[in-house]
Design a protein around this motif. Structure first.
Motif, PDB file in Angstrom:
ATOM      1  N   ALA A  36       0.870  -1.243  -0.002  1.00 53.63           N
ATOM      2  CA  ALA A  36      -0.096  -0.022  -0.155  1.00 53.63           C
ATOM      3  C   ALA A  36       0.879   1.185  -0.260  1.00 53.63           C
ATOM      4  CB  ALA A  36      -0.970   0.043   1.172  1.00 53.63           C
ATOM      5  N   LEU A  37       1.752   1.319   0.797  1.00 48.15           N
ATOM      6  CA  LEU A  37       2.962   2.422   0.903  1.00 48.15           C
ATOM      7  C   LEU A  37       3.450   2.680  -0.497  1.00 48.15           C
ATOM      8  CD1 LEU A  37       5.058   2.381   4.114  1.00 48.15           C
ATOM      9  CD2 LEU A  37       3.615   4.085   3.244  1.00 48.15           C
ATOM     10  N   GLY A  38       4.033   1.546  -0.980  1.00 49.89           N
ATOM     11  CA  GLY A  38       4.923   1.752  -2.334  1.00 49.89           C
ATOM     12  C   GLY A  38       3.921   2.163  -3.439  1.00 49.89           C
ATOM     13  N   GLN A  39       2.664   1.809  -3.587  1.00 51.26           N
ATOM     14  CA  GLN A  39       1.904   2.006  -4.491  1.00 51.26           C
ATOM     15  C   GLN A  39       1.286   3.388  -4.266  1.00 51.26           C
ATOM     16  OE1 GLN A  39      -0.636  -0.120  -6.939  1.00 51.26           O
ATOM     17  NE2 GLN A  39      -0.190  -2.004  -5.707  1.00 51.26           N
ATOM     18  N   ALA A  40       1.064   3.838  -3.133  1.00 52.04           N
ATOM     19  CA  ALA A  40       0.427   5.204  -2.669  1.00 52.04           C
ATOM     20  C   ALA A  40       1.485   6.220  -3.116  1.00 52.04           C
ATOM     21  CB  ALA A  40       0.228   5.251  -1.193  1.00 52.04           C
ATOM     22  N   MET A  41       2.801   5.907  -3.092  1.00 53.62           N
ATOM     23  CA  MET A  41       3.767   6.728  -3.468  1.00 53.62           C
ATOM     24  C   MET A  41       4.006   6.887  -4.906  1.00 53.62           C
ATOM     25  SD  MET A  41       6.942   5.789  -0.839  1.00 53.62           S
ATOM     26  CE  MET A  41       8.010   6.263  -1.799  1.00 53.62           C
ATOM     27  N   ILE A  42       3.809   5.871  -5.486  1.00 57.43           N
ATOM     28  CA  ILE A  42       3.652   6.025  -7.168  1.00 57.43           C
ATOM     29  C   ILE A  42       2.355   6.734  -7.499  1.00 57.43           C
ATOM     30  CG2 ILE A  42       3.072   4.543  -9.245  1.00 57.43           C
ATOM     31  CD1 ILE A  42       4.755   2.478  -8.261  1.00 57.43           C
ATOM     32  N   ALA A  43       1.107   6.626  -6.897  1.00 58.01           N
ATOM     33  CA  ALA A  43      -0.101   7.460  -7.179  1.00 58.01           C
ATOM     34  C   ALA A  43       0.247   8.722  -6.992  1.00 58.01           C
ATOM     35  CB  ALA A  43      -1.148   7.125  -6.155  1.00 58.01           C
ATOM     36  N   ARG A  44       1.050   9.254  -6.056  1.00 59.72           N
ATOM     37  CA  ARG A  44       1.335  10.605  -5.613  1.00 59.72           C
ATOM     38  C   ARG A  44       2.100  10.998  -6.876  1.00 59.72           C
ATOM     39  NH1 ARG A  44       5.069  11.928  -0.584  1.00 59.72           N
ATOM     40  NH2 ARG A  44       6.293  10.656  -1.800  1.00 59.72           N
ATOM     41  N   ARG A  45       3.106  10.370  -7.346  1.00 60.61           N
ATOM     42  CA  ARG A  45       4.187  10.596  -8.420  1.00 60.61           C
ATOM     43  C   ARG A  45       3.236  10.918  -9.708  1.00 60.61           C
ATOM     44  NH1 ARG A  45       9.506   9.899  -8.558  1.00 60.61           N
ATOM     45  NH2 ARG A  45       9.302   9.801 -11.020  1.00 60.61           N
ATOM     46  N   LEU A  46       2.147  10.119  -9.829  1.00 64.73           N
ATOM     47  CA  LEU A  46       1.581  10.213 -11.025  1.00 64.73           C
ATOM     48  C   LEU A  46       0.711  11.349 -11.044  1.00 64.73           C
ATOM     49  CD1 LEU A  46       0.635   6.362 -11.783  1.00 64.73           C
ATOM     50  CD2 LEU A  46       2.047   7.863 -13.252  1.00 64.73           C
ATOM     51  N   GLY A  47       0.327  11.947  -9.873  1.00 64.30           N
ATOM     52  CA  GLY A  47      -0.552  13.155  -9.557  1.00 64.30           C
ATOM     53  C   GLY A  47      -1.963  12.934  -9.247  1.00 64.30           C
ATOM     54  N   CYS A  48      -1.958  11.510  -8.912  1.00 53.05           N
ATOM     55  CA  CYS A  48      -3.389  11.270  -8.567  1.00 53.05           C
ATOM     56  C   CYS A  48      -3.738  11.734  -7.391  1.00 53.05           C
ATOM     57  CB  CYS A  48      -3.579   9.791  -8.634  1.00 53.05           C
ATOM     58  SG  CYS A  48      -3.342   8.992 -10.259  1.00 53.05           S
TER      59      CYS A  48
ATOM     60  N   SER B   3      -1.710  12.203   2.273  1.00 56.82           N
ATOM     61  CA  SER B   3      -2.862  13.069   2.188  1.00 56.82           C
ATOM     62  C   SER B   3      -3.480  12.992   0.775  1.00 56.82           C
ATOM     63  CB  SER B   3      -2.611  14.657   2.247  1.00 56.82           C
ATOM     64  OG  SER B   3      -1.208  14.988   1.857  1.00 56.82           O
ATOM     65  N   MET B   4      -4.085  11.781   0.543  1.00 55.90           N
ATOM     66  CA  MET B   4      -4.769  11.528  -0.519  1.00 55.90           C
ATOM     67  C   MET B   4      -6.143  11.118  -0.051  1.00 55.90           C
ATOM     68  SD  MET B   4      -2.085   9.670  -3.389  1.00 55.90           S
ATOM     69  CE  MET B   4      -1.502   8.743  -2.398  1.00 55.90           C
ATOM     70  N   GLU B   5      -7.274  11.148  -1.053  1.00 55.60           N
ATOM     71  CA  GLU B   5      -8.458  10.858  -0.661  1.00 55.60           C
ATOM     72  C   GLU B   5      -8.432   9.260  -1.062  1.00 55.60           C
ATOM     73  OE1 GLU B   5     -11.142  13.872  -3.145  1.00 55.60           O
ATOM     74  OE2 GLU B   5     -12.383  12.025  -2.937  1.00 55.60           O
ATOM     75  N   CYS B   6      -9.290   8.439  -0.184  1.00 52.79           N
ATOM     76  CA  CYS B   6      -9.231   7.441  -0.262  1.00 52.79           C
ATOM     77  C   CYS B   6     -10.704   6.733  -0.352  1.00 52.79           C
ATOM     78  CB  CYS B   6      -8.544   6.606   0.788  1.00 52.79           C
ATOM     79  SG  CYS B   6      -8.397   4.877   0.981  1.00 52.79           S
TER      80      CYS B   6
ATOM     81  N   LEU C 227     -12.121   5.711  10.326  1.00 56.05           N
ATOM     82  CA  LEU C 227     -11.370   6.766  11.182  1.00 56.05           C
ATOM     83  C   LEU C 227     -10.099   7.199  10.506  1.00 56.05           C
ATOM     84  CD1 LEU C 227     -11.788   4.892  14.666  1.00 56.05           C
ATOM     85  CD2 LEU C 227     -12.454   7.016  14.025  1.00 56.05           C
ATOM     86  N   LEU C 228      -9.561   6.576   9.629  1.00 56.93           N
ATOM     87  CA  LEU C 228      -8.270   6.946   8.954  1.00 56.93           C
ATOM     88  C   LEU C 228      -8.752   7.868   7.754  1.00 56.93           C
ATOM     89  CD1 LEU C 228      -6.805   3.559   8.811  1.00 56.93           C
ATOM     90  CD2 LEU C 228      -5.661   5.388  10.172  1.00 56.93           C
ATOM     91  N   GLY C 229     -10.037   8.214   7.605  1.00 56.83           N
ATOM     92  CA  GLY C 229     -10.357   9.142   6.774  1.00 56.83           C
ATOM     93  C   GLY C 229     -10.863   8.643   5.372  1.00 56.83           C
ATOM     94  N   ALA C 230     -11.056   7.454   5.280  1.00 62.46           N
ATOM     95  CA  ALA C 230     -11.369   6.765   4.059  1.00 62.46           C
ATOM     96  C   ALA C 230     -12.920   6.581   3.882  1.00 62.46           C
ATOM     97  CB  ALA C 230     -10.779   5.461   3.787  1.00 62.46           C
ATOM     98  N   GLN C 231     -13.585   6.621   2.690  1.00 62.53           N
ATOM     99  CA  GLN C 231     -14.927   6.383   2.547  1.00 62.53           C
ATOM    100  C   GLN C 231     -15.003   4.862   2.191  1.00 62.53           C
ATOM    101  OE1 GLN C 231     -16.297   8.167  -1.100  1.00 62.53           O
ATOM    102  NE2 GLN C 231     -18.061   8.613  -0.277  1.00 62.53           N
TER     103      GLN C 231
END
Lengths: 382, 464
Positions: free
Chosen positions: B162-174, B198-201, B222-226
């Motif tokens: 999850a961490l690794g892919q979230a970092m990729i998502a951030r790079r892709l500007g998602c 700080s991404m929507e989930c 609680l972690l802020g996800a829908q």
């Protein structure tokens, strides 16, 4: 359940060596009478004395026994998973830094009072630069932000924001062209133009290698184990501030709380002399906290001692404040804290605005909140 | 029955009889089949394998699959045209970050300080003793070690990916991430990573699973996800998540939790999870100056298993054992033992083994370990089975529960019910091993989330 209080006479006053404000390195914690100053002791029926003595001598032996320590270290590493990490909570830090727009405002007002028309600041990620530029626009002050050329590229959006707000952003190309170089340049400017210029010192965002000690330690206090676990190592380092946070439940005046050190008196409970929550007749008061781990009417004798010595500061936080902190940290860092830990986290709200930028605060994240999600869900709209 | 020509690797093949096209429940990457020309096909395993298996010039390279997302005949990108371009972008980004020093450093720091890696390789002394006593051997018996992924942040190995892919998502500007979760562990890990960056989930979860794993649902919120509920279980939530992704390609990143899906998902997830095996090699060297003899892991789709195995694929002397969920028994029809009784076909974008009936309908899987309840399995796992590099067995619900309680009582560690399947297999495995054999079991998650289930099953009075 009946709380039984043993009556006793308090031992002789501690010697001068153990008076408030004295050198912590001279304190014996505990002394040969098993006391921390006047606190602690062995208030137990005679039948337990022998067992306790045996326990004490075994413990003292094992504390220096290589085999035992090695076995313990191995278990702590492979079974428990120590060392637990010291994690830089970036978004939480940012959260409190953002609240330092208050700081920027105050400083701008101060600058005006001083008759300074020119404001300078340095920026890393740009948050502080944006805050300063904002405030300068509001108070009609000339604003110059120094930023490392590298950072300007990485944070182009913030640079744009600052310029939009009317600030001049000057790129710094010396050194590594990052925050520390921007800071040096800002200081150079200030030294040259000190008559006309006010320097609003920003915060360091970079995760630098930290070759020092914490400045402030924060931990929740129920009985006091996690707090002592964190504090003990640093008691002799008087430049390290230690802050314990108790549970104020429904509020200190409500009578429904567990703020022993704040509202309690000295007495004997569960075998040791310490602060405890008691009424005028010496009956133990039923404590309350939303967090079970802090719901205790007493506190460890060593905490009582450190409080009286003035070495540690104690505050308290209500159920509501703890719940807010619980929610906040979950959302900002993706870590769900235990409700107990949330008390320490809540104290940051009051603490951080009083601290200088760059102060290193280490908070003992004593437990995870999985056990509390059901409780919290009831209180919050989740 | 109609027939379809299939081309694999440019080699035209003779017609192969296909099964009924009326696979309503089957989706290719979340898009209902009826709207799409059906690209999937069900192949009988008794037919000669399509495409040739490359000669084993470089064993290790062969085992790691080619660069096009194929592992032998498995894998691939069976997706609608709209997804080809985003998948290619993703693949490019992934290949870049694999070698990007800054990315790797940030990831390593996060794995260390946020997740709490390395996880220990723990010698389970009492469990080892237990098996020694059962076999009444005079020798030392095999030694059992647990790779403690249960000690990671969020309670399982899912956070590595999850961490690794979230970092990729951030790079892709998602700005937005969608995911699907079964047991909830991947959902929680994704929610945590998104909070941190700080991404929507948005997490999709089957209604049946929401009921069973309510504390994970609360954690995600609680972690802020829908959390969006989908009628059914994980497979249905997966389909919905992919649909959601396809509808919002510009802004949204689909964070796959396991090694299924179209290329590059299986590869990416495996790479991020391979930290487990890399650490194990180092730790084994430190602890006993050698390698493990046997690696054991539970297999749902295969992420934790591949995470442990991948590092050792080239080490022929290391046995790789995967354990699937036999649920109420292989004959009951209520299980998730894809490799044991499944057939090859295309599901959720890639070719792999899957559980399907004679009509080609996807079967409803069952397991008490919700994370194993998936009617498919990762293509790389299918390949490891077919190439003979890994062995696969099964454990029933009952055996898993017993193993869970055994570990809890003997070692004071409550494993997740998924990991308990791997532990259950030790009963059959350990007696066959020589004295001193080093067995490493991937304790892929902790069992806090399963306490309600265990309570419902009833605590045997002998354990109270």
């Amino acid at each position: 359940m009946v709380w039984v209080r043993f009556s006793c006479t308090i031992a002789k006053d501690p010697s001068v060596l153990m008076s408030p404000g004295s050198d912590p390195t001279l304190w014996q914690r505990p002394d040969s009478f098993s006391r921390f100053g006047k606190f602690g002791g062995k208030y137990v029926p005679e039948t337990l004395i022998h067992a306790l003595s045996e326990l004490e001598s075994t413990f003292l032996f094992l504390a220096t026994d290589g085999d035992f320590q090695r076995e313990l270290a191995g278990i702590l590493k492979d079974y428990v998973g120590r060392e637990s990490t010291l994690y830089f909570a970036e978004r939480l830090t940012e959260h409190y830094r953002r609240e330092n727009i208050n700081n920027a405002v105050a400083q701008a007002l101060l600058a005006k009072r001083l008759g300074k028309k020119r404001i300078i600041a340095e920026a890393g990620a740009g948050q502080h630069g944006v805050a300063t530029a904002t405030v300068c626009a509001r108070f009609c002050l000339q604003c110059i932000i120094y930023m490392g050329a590298q950072d300007m590229v990485r944070q182009a959006l913030n640079v744009f924001r600052m310029r939009l707000l009317g600030a001049e952003v000057r790129g710094v190309h010396s050194g590594t062209a990052t925050l520390k170089d921007a800071t040096s340049e800002a200081i150079r400017d200030w030294v040259t133009n000190v008559e006309t210029t006010h320097y609003i010192l920003g915060s360091r965002q970079a995760l630098e290698k930290w070759g020092g000690k914490p400045d402030v330690l924060v931990a929740c206090v129920g009985g006091g184990s996690n707090a002592m676990g964190l504090f003990h190592e640093f008691v002799d380092d008087t430049e390290v501030r230690m802050i314990g946070v108790e549970a104020a439940g429904f509020g200190l005046d409500s009578g429904k709380h567990a703020a022993t050190l704040t509202k309690g008196d000295v007495g004997v409970l569960h075998g040791a002399m310490s602060y405890l929550l008691q009424d005028n007749d010496g009956q133990i008061i039923e404590p309350h906290s939303i967090s079970a781990g802090l719901d205790y009417p007493g506190v460890g004798p060593e905490h009582s001692f450190l409080k009286d010595m003035g070495r540690t500061e104690y505050y308290s936080v209500t159920d509501e404040e703890a719940l807010e902190a619980f929610k906040r940290v979950s959302r900002l860092e993706g870590i769900i804290p235990a409700l107990e830990t949330s008390h320490a986290l809540a104290q940051l709200e009051k603490l951080c605005p009083t601290l200088a930028d760059g102060t290193r605060v280490v908070l003992n994240f004593s437990g995870r909140g999985d056990k509390d999600v059901q409780t919290v869900a009831k209180y919050l709209e989740v | 029955m109609s027939s379809t020509k299939i081309q694999i690797r440019g080699q035209p093949l003779s017609k192969v009889l296909t099964r009924n096209h009326g696979m309503i429940n089957s989706v290719v990457c979340g898009v209902p089949i009826k709207r799409h020309h059906r690209v999937s096909n069900v192949l009988r395993t008794s037919d000669p394998p399509l495409g040739s298996v490359p000669t084993r010039t470089d064993e290790s390279q062969f085992l790691r699959g080619d660069g096009n997302g194929r592992f032998g005949r498995f894998g691939g990108k069976f997706v609608p045209e709209t997804l080809i371009s985003p998948l290619r972008d993703l693949e490019d980004e992934f290949n870049f970050v694999l070698n990007d020093h800054e990315f790797q450093e940030e990831l390593t720091t996060a794995l260390r300080d946020y997740v709490g890696r390395e996880t220990p390789l723990y010698f389970a002394g009492r469990l080892t003793e237990h098996y020694k006593n059962i076999s009444q051997t005079t020798g030392g018996g095999p030694e059992i070690y647990l790779k403690r992924e249960d000690l990671s942040h969020c309670g399982s190995h899912k956070i590595n990916n999850a961490l690794g892919q979230a970092m990729i998502a951030r790079r892709l500007g998602c700005k937005r991430v969608v995911a699907a979760t079964g047991a909830g562990q991947h959902g929680v890990a994704t929610a945590a990573a998104c909070a941190k960056f700080s991404m929507e989930c948005t997490v999709f979860m089957g209604t049946a699973d929401i009921e069973k794993q309510s504390s994970n649902v609360l954690s995600m919120k609680l972690l802020g996800a829908q959390v969006k509920s989908v009628e059914g279980t994980f497979k249905d939530a997966s389909s919905e998540a992919i649909r959601n992704w396809v509808g919002n390609l510009e802004t949204t990143y689909y964070l796959s939790g396991t090694v299924v899906g179209p290329h590059p998902s299986p590869l990416m997830v495996r790479e991020f999870q391979s930290v487990i095996g890399k650490e194990t090699r180092r730790q084994a060297k430190q602890l006993w100056g050698g390698k493990p003899d046997v690696l054991v892991a539970c297999v749902g789709s295969g992420s934790n298993a591949l995470g442990l195995f991948h590092e050792f694929l080239g080490d022929e002397d290391v046995r790789l054992v995967g354990v699937e969920a036999a649920g109420l028994g292989l004959d009951s029809g209520k299980h998730s033992a894809t490799l044991a009784v499944g057939d090859v076909g295309v599901y959720h974008g890639s070719m792999s083994y899957l559980l399907q009936d004679d009509q080609g309908q996807i079967l409803k899987p069952h397991s008490i370990g919700v994370g194993l309840e998936y009617p498919g399995v990762g293509p790389e796992i299918s390949f490891l089975k077919e190439s003979g590099r890994s062995e696969f067995y099964t454990a029933t619900d009952q055996e898993a529960v017993q193993a869970c309680m055994l570990l809890s009582r003997l070692e004071g560690i409550i494993p997740a019910l998924e990991a308990s399947h791997a532990l259950a297999f030790l009963d059959k495995l350990v007696p066959t091993l020589r004295d001193g054999a080093k067995v490493v079991v991937n304790c892929s998650g902790r069992g806090d989330k399963d306490l309600d289930t265990l309570i419902q099953r009833g605590m045997p009075s002998s354990l109270c």
